[in-house]
Design an enzyme around this catalytic site. Structure first.
Site, PDB file in Angstrom:
ATOM      1  N   GLU A 120       0.846  -1.197   0.000  1.00  0.00           N
ATOM      2  CA  GLU A 120       0.000   0.000   0.000  1.00  0.00           C
ATOM      3  C   GLU A 120       0.880   1.245   0.000  1.00  0.00           C
ATOM      4  O   GLU A 120       2.007   1.211   0.522  1.00  0.00           O
ATOM      5  CB  GLU A 120      -0.821   0.030   1.299  1.00  0.00           C
ATOM      6  CG  GLU A 120      -2.164  -0.655   1.205  1.00  0.00           C
ATOM      7  CD  GLU A 120      -3.263   0.302   0.782  1.00  0.00           C
ATOM      8  OE1 GLU A 120      -2.970   1.309   0.099  1.00  0.00           O
ATOM      9  OE2 GLU A 120      -4.422   0.030   1.121  1.00  0.00           O
ATOM     10  N   ASP A 121       0.358   2.335  -0.512  1.00  0.00           N
ATOM     11  CA  ASP A 121       1.080   3.601  -0.437  1.00  0.00           C
ATOM     12  C   ASP A 121       0.997   4.198   0.964  1.00  0.00           C
ATOM     13  O   ASP A 121       1.980   4.628   1.533  1.00  0.00           O
ATOM     14  CB  ASP A 121       0.541   4.603  -1.475  1.00  0.00           C
ATOM     15  CG  ASP A 121      -0.991   4.724  -1.439  1.00  0.00           C
ATOM     16  OD1 ASP A 121      -1.650   4.006  -0.661  1.00  0.00           O
ATOM     17  OD2 ASP A 121      -1.527   5.538  -2.215  1.00  0.00           O
ATOM     18  N   ASP A 165      -4.111   5.461   6.319  1.00  0.00           N
ATOM     19  CA  ASP A 165      -4.605   6.693   6.938  1.00  0.00           C
ATOM     20  C   ASP A 165      -5.597   6.291   8.039  1.00  0.00           C
ATOM     21  O   ASP A 165      -5.210   5.982   9.158  1.00  0.00           O
ATOM     22  CB  ASP A 165      -5.224   7.533   5.812  1.00  0.00           C
ATOM     23  CG  ASP A 165      -5.775   8.869   6.257  1.00  0.00           C
ATOM     24  OD1 ASP A 165      -5.497   9.288   7.384  1.00  0.00           O
ATOM     25  OD2 ASP A 165      -6.485   9.515   5.463  1.00  0.00           O
ATOM     26  N   PHE A 215      -2.000  15.895   4.901  1.00  0.00           N
ATOM     27  CA  PHE A 215      -2.225  15.413   3.537  1.00  0.00           C
ATOM     28  C   PHE A 215      -0.928  15.501   2.749  1.00  0.00           C
ATOM     29  O   PHE A 215      -0.281  16.542   2.711  1.00  0.00           O
ATOM     30  CB  PHE A 215      -3.335  16.226   2.863  1.00  0.00           C
ATOM     31  CG  PHE A 215      -3.660  15.730   1.492  1.00  0.00           C
ATOM     32  CD1 PHE A 215      -4.332  14.526   1.309  1.00  0.00           C
ATOM     33  CD2 PHE A 215      -3.275  16.450   0.368  1.00  0.00           C
ATOM     34  CE1 PHE A 215      -4.618  14.047   0.037  1.00  0.00           C
ATOM     35  CE2 PHE A 215      -3.558  15.977  -0.910  1.00  0.00           C
ATOM     36  CZ  PHE A 215      -4.227  14.772  -1.073  1.00  0.00           C
ATOM     37  N   ARG A 229       1.548  12.930  -8.830  1.00  0.00           N
ATOM     38  CA  ARG A 229       2.057  11.555  -8.696  1.00  0.00           C
ATOM     39  C   ARG A 229       3.496  11.438  -9.185  1.00  0.00           C
ATOM     40  O   ARG A 229       4.232  10.558  -8.782  1.00  0.00           O
ATOM     41  CB  ARG A 229       1.196  10.580  -9.511  1.00  0.00           C
ATOM     42  CG  ARG A 229      -0.226  10.411  -9.006  1.00  0.00           C
ATOM     43  CD  ARG A 229      -0.875   9.215  -9.693  1.00  0.00           C
ATOM     44  NE  ARG A 229      -2.320   9.184  -9.564  1.00  0.00           N
ATOM     45  CZ  ARG A 229      -2.989   8.692  -8.519  1.00  0.00           C
ATOM     46  NH1 ARG A 229      -2.332   8.207  -7.490  1.00  0.00           N
ATOM     47  NH2 ARG A 229      -4.302   8.690  -8.495  1.00  0.00           N
TER      48      ARG A 229
END
Ligand code: 5GP
Length: 179
Positions: free
Chosen positions: A102-103, A106, A156, A169
């Site tokens: 996963e990136d 959160d 964020f 990205r």
């Protein structure tokens, strides 16, 4: 140096060099942990596409790679708690040792959803590897979360695969929102 993406301003948080170094270390750790089996890596697109590519190059044992695509942010800056599930991969993972890539974790909702879906397929084991973790945003405990690149504040971030409104990205470094 600050950068602007659409209506938001960002400043550097993690350099490309720091990311590269951390990924090398995780690669060594995973290669060592899985040296007696052939693990299946499941990359969660889109945000982790660069992380998957860079991490996989550091894995020095035989392995397989497949992808799935989930999204919960819909291009904004807040988790929507709604998950869009676009691809169900065809690979049979029954009895296999799975590592989900996963990136970012959160709230943990996406990871929780995916892990639950994967458990039904009866793999021998499942672990989660996330480049980033926001411990203060986590709503659910994720026992499978074994490999974490960096713990960050509840802010964020964009860059290195992560987007804001589908942009950013391509940035080599990771940036955090300042305005
Ligand atoms: P969770 O379900 O854990 O709340 O969120 C996981 C997903 O939300 C991630 O896979 C990622 O797509 C998105 N996400 C969470 N935090 C951020 C962030 O700071 N920046 C970006 N660009 N996406 C995020």
């Amino acid at each position: 140096m600050k950068t602007k993406i659409a209506d938001l301003e960002f400043e550097p948080l993690l350099s490309a060099e720091a990311i590269e170094e951390r990924i090398k270390a995780i690669g060594i750790q995973i290669s060592n942990d899985y040296k007696h089996v052939v693990p299946v890596f499941i990359g969660v697109l889109n945000g982790s596409f660069l992380f998957i590519a860079d991490l996989i190059k550091q894995i020095e044992i035989p392995c397989e790679i497949t992808f799935t695509k989930l999204a919960s942010y819909y291009g904004g800056t807040k988790s929507t708690l709604k998950i869009r599930d676009d691809i169900d991969f065809a690979m049979d993972i029954k009895g296999r040792d799975v590592v989900v890539i996963e990136d970012i974790v959160d709230t943990g909702n996406t990871a929780h959803y995916l892990l639950e879906k994967l458990r039904i397929k009866q793999p021998a084991s499942i672990k989660l590897c996330s480049l980033l973790l926001k411990p203060k945003a986590l709503l659910k405990k994720i026992d499978e979360l074994k490999y974490v690149g960096f713990e960050i504040e509840n802010e964020f971030v964009v860059g290195y695969g992560l987007d804001y409104k589908e942009m950013g990205r391509n940035l080599k470094d990771i940036y955090k929102r300042v305005k």
